[in-house]
Write a protein that holds these residues in place. Structure first.
Motif, short mmCIF file in Angstrom:
data_model
loop_
_atom_site.label_atom_id
_atom_site.label_comp_id
_atom_site.label_asym_id
_atom_site.label_seq_id
_atom_site.Cartn_x
_atom_site.Cartn_y
_atom_site.Cartn_z
N THR A 1 36.68 66.39 36.09
CA THR A 1 37.81 66.67 35.62
C THR A 1 37.81 68.19 34.79
N GLN A 2 37.12 68.40 33.80
CA GLN A 2 36.12 68.89 32.93
C GLN A 2 35.95 70.39 34.04
N TYR A 3 36.07 70.86 34.82
CA TYR A 3 36.04 71.62 35.60
C TYR A 3 37.06 71.63 37.14
N ILE A 4 38.27 71.56 37.15
CA ILE A 4 38.63 71.08 38.59
C ILE A 4 39.26 72.11 38.42
N ASN B 1 39.61 76.46 42.91
CA ASN B 1 39.75 78.15 42.68
C ASN B 1 38.29 77.87 44.26
N ALA B 2 37.56 77.37 44.03
CA ALA B 2 36.41 77.08 45.32
C ALA B 2 37.49 76.27 46.54
N LEU B 3 38.25 75.38 46.87
CA LEU B 3 38.94 75.16 47.33
C LEU B 3 39.64 76.20 48.47
N GLN C 1 33.01 67.67 55.12
CA GLN C 1 32.54 68.31 54.80
C GLN C 1 32.18 68.87 53.43
N PRO C 2 31.50 69.64 52.72
CA PRO C 2 30.65 69.70 51.46
C PRO C 2 31.57 70.76 50.52
N LEU C 3 32.25 70.98 49.74
CA LEU C 3 32.86 71.15 48.88
C LEU C 3 31.78 72.18 47.55
N ASN C 4 30.74 73.68 48.18
CA ASN C 4 29.57 74.29 47.83
C ASN C 4 29.90 74.74 46.27
N ILE C 5 30.65 74.75 44.99
CA ILE C 5 30.82 75.06 44.13
C ILE C 5 29.96 75.28 43.55
N ASP C 6 28.29 75.59 43.75
CA ASP C 6 27.32 76.07 43.20
C ASP C 6 27.26 77.40 43.51
N LEU D 1 26.59 76.67 37.83
CA LEU D 1 25.60 77.49 38.98
C LEU D 1 24.41 75.62 39.77
N ASN D 2 24.98 75.37 39.06
CA ASN D 2 23.91 73.72 39.57
C ASN D 2 24.50 73.14 39.56
N PHE D 3 25.59 72.62 39.71
CA PHE D 3 26.78 72.47 40.40
C PHE D 3 26.64 71.10 41.01
N ASN D 4 26.19 70.92 42.29
CA ASN D 4 26.00 70.09 43.05
C ASN D 4 25.06 68.64 42.08
N SER D 5 23.91 68.78 41.17
CA SER D 5 23.36 68.35 40.76
C SER D 5 23.51 67.67 39.44
#
Length: 422
Positions: free
Chosen positions: A50-53, A58-60, A294-299, A313-317
């Motif tokens: 949630t700290q990056y919701i 916005n990425a969505l 499908q993945p939402l690639n925030i990175d 920048l390394n959000f998946n990890s």
């Protein structure tokens, strides 16, 4: 703007595309500083980043710019804790999707979205209670996102007793959005059931297929999760869905990607706020329904935005590690509070904790799980007393071979199959 005449066409002429985004749990940036106090609260939660919701949302929106689905379905738990500010700020984003991008937004509420006693703001080491909205306020605030458009020629598809409605996406495909939280949590009001039955009969007479949507599920996806996760009075509704040959039901709530069939198919889409941040894409061409995650690639999104935040920048990890950290916290507390730690060596304790955390994160993704690397940890778990956590782990193991990412239903065969990507 949303095309107003699209429902006059058949899916054979123009295939229908649907994006499903479950359990967003949006929190207004006005309600949190994202600091250590808030992160400590999230560390005892269920893995929501949630700290990056704000960035996830916005990425969505940028993903929708690319995918251009006909509709975006948000099937409940739109907000983190039902706070008024979160609803207001989310609505401003939904207007961008609907009015600027031309994708019709369809929403229904989840149990988090109103009358929420946990509505709060989070600054520093403290939290302050905030106002949560009512079901009546939800209906007014989100009126323009589905309820307003729930009409077809000489027919109004709105329930008088809830936020349930039917949206005619094509003349041969309707989407029935079922609100099972306004009247009573996890419950379909008898008058709403009668309304829905009449609408489904109307669809049948008009030879329109129907996809239904709910927040909580109709079917028990995991034996452990029934109370609170499953509709309290499902029998009539299940019988109706099977009789009407509903194409599928799209649900969420449990935050894991899962599929279940019992006379009809139900798909749980995992929470977009939790690793691996997936959404569902469904397509109907007049003959078959196709669904895949499908993945939402925030990175990738963060790089395009020129953001220099290393976590984004390394959000998946980052989000995967965050999810595992949350469940390590839970298991550490469980072992300590039940006096189990003293009977374990340091390495055994670490193996038990990491096994649970890793398998839970894998399970949320809906992918097949190779449990061989976890056999030593599982063996240690089975020596512990039976508990909620051990039962949860056994549920994961029982479902390890299931692929829950892809689904197709072909009308010619009149059966549904879940299948892995080739």
């Amino acid at each position: 703007m949303v095309l107003s005449n699209i429902s006059s066409l058949s899916s054979k002429e123009v295939p229908a595309s649907i994006m499903v985004c479950s359990d967003l749990h949006y929190l207004s940036p006005r309600l949190s500083d994202g600091g250590e106090g808030f992160l400590e609260i999230l560390g005892q939660g269920d893995g929501k980043v949630t700290q990056y919701i704000e960035e996830i949302t916005n990425a969505l929106i940028d993903e929708i710019k690319v995918k251009r689905p006909d509709v975006l379905i948000l099937n409940g738990d739109l907000t983190f804790n039902g706070a008024y500010e979160s609803h207001i700020d989310l609505i401003s984003k939904l207007r961008i999707i609907q009015e600027e991008l031309g994708t019709q937004v369809l929403v229904i509420p989840g149990e988090h979205d109103f009358n929420n006693k946990n509505a709060a703001s989070f600054f520093g080491a403290t939290y302050n209670k905030k106002e949560s909205i009512t079901p009546e306020a939800f209906k007014m605030m989100y009126y323009e996102f589905g309820f307003k458009q729930a009409v077809s020629t000489a027919t109004i598809h709105k329930d008088r007793y809830s936020f349930s409605y039917v949206y005619p996406l094509r003349k041969d495909l309707w989407i029935a959005m079922l609100d099972i939280n306004s009247f009573q949590k996890n419950y379909i009001y008898d008058k709403t059931y009668k309304w829905l039955k009449a609408r489904l009969n109307c669809a049948k007479r008009g030879k329109a297929k129907v996809i239904t949507v709910s927040h909580q599920s109709m079917l028990p996806h995991l034996s452990l999760f029934k109370e609170g996760s499953l509709l309290k009075n499902p029998n009539q509704l299940l019988s109706l869905y099977k009789q009407q040959r509903i194409l599928c039901n799209l649900a969420g709530h449990q935050h894991s990607q899962h599929m279940q069939s019992d006379g009809f198919t139900e798909i749980l889409t995992s929470s977009i706020a939790i690793s691996p941040h997936q959404y569902g894409m469904a397509r109907y061409d007049g003959f078959s329904v196709y669904y895949n995650t499908q993945p939402l690639n925030i990175d990738t999104w963060a790089k395009k935005q020129g953001i220099d935040n290393v976590e984004l920048l390394n959000f998946n990890s980052y989000s995967r590690k965050f999810l595992e950290m949350v469940y390590r916290n839970h298991i550490s507390a469980y072992l300590y509070e039940n006096g189990l730690s003293k009977n374990l060596s340091k390495s055994e304790k670490s193996l038990i904790i990491n096994t649970f955390a890793s398998l839970t994160a894998d399970f949320f993704s809906g992918k097949k799980i190779d449990i061989v690397p976890f056999e030593k940890g599982i063996k240690l778990w089975r020596k512990l007393p039976i508990s909620f956590f051990s039962s949860y782990l056994e549920n994961i193991i029982d479902n390890a071979d299931n692929e829950n990412l892809y689904f197709t239903m072909q009308r010619v065969r009149k059966r549904a199959t879940c299948f892995p990507k080739n």
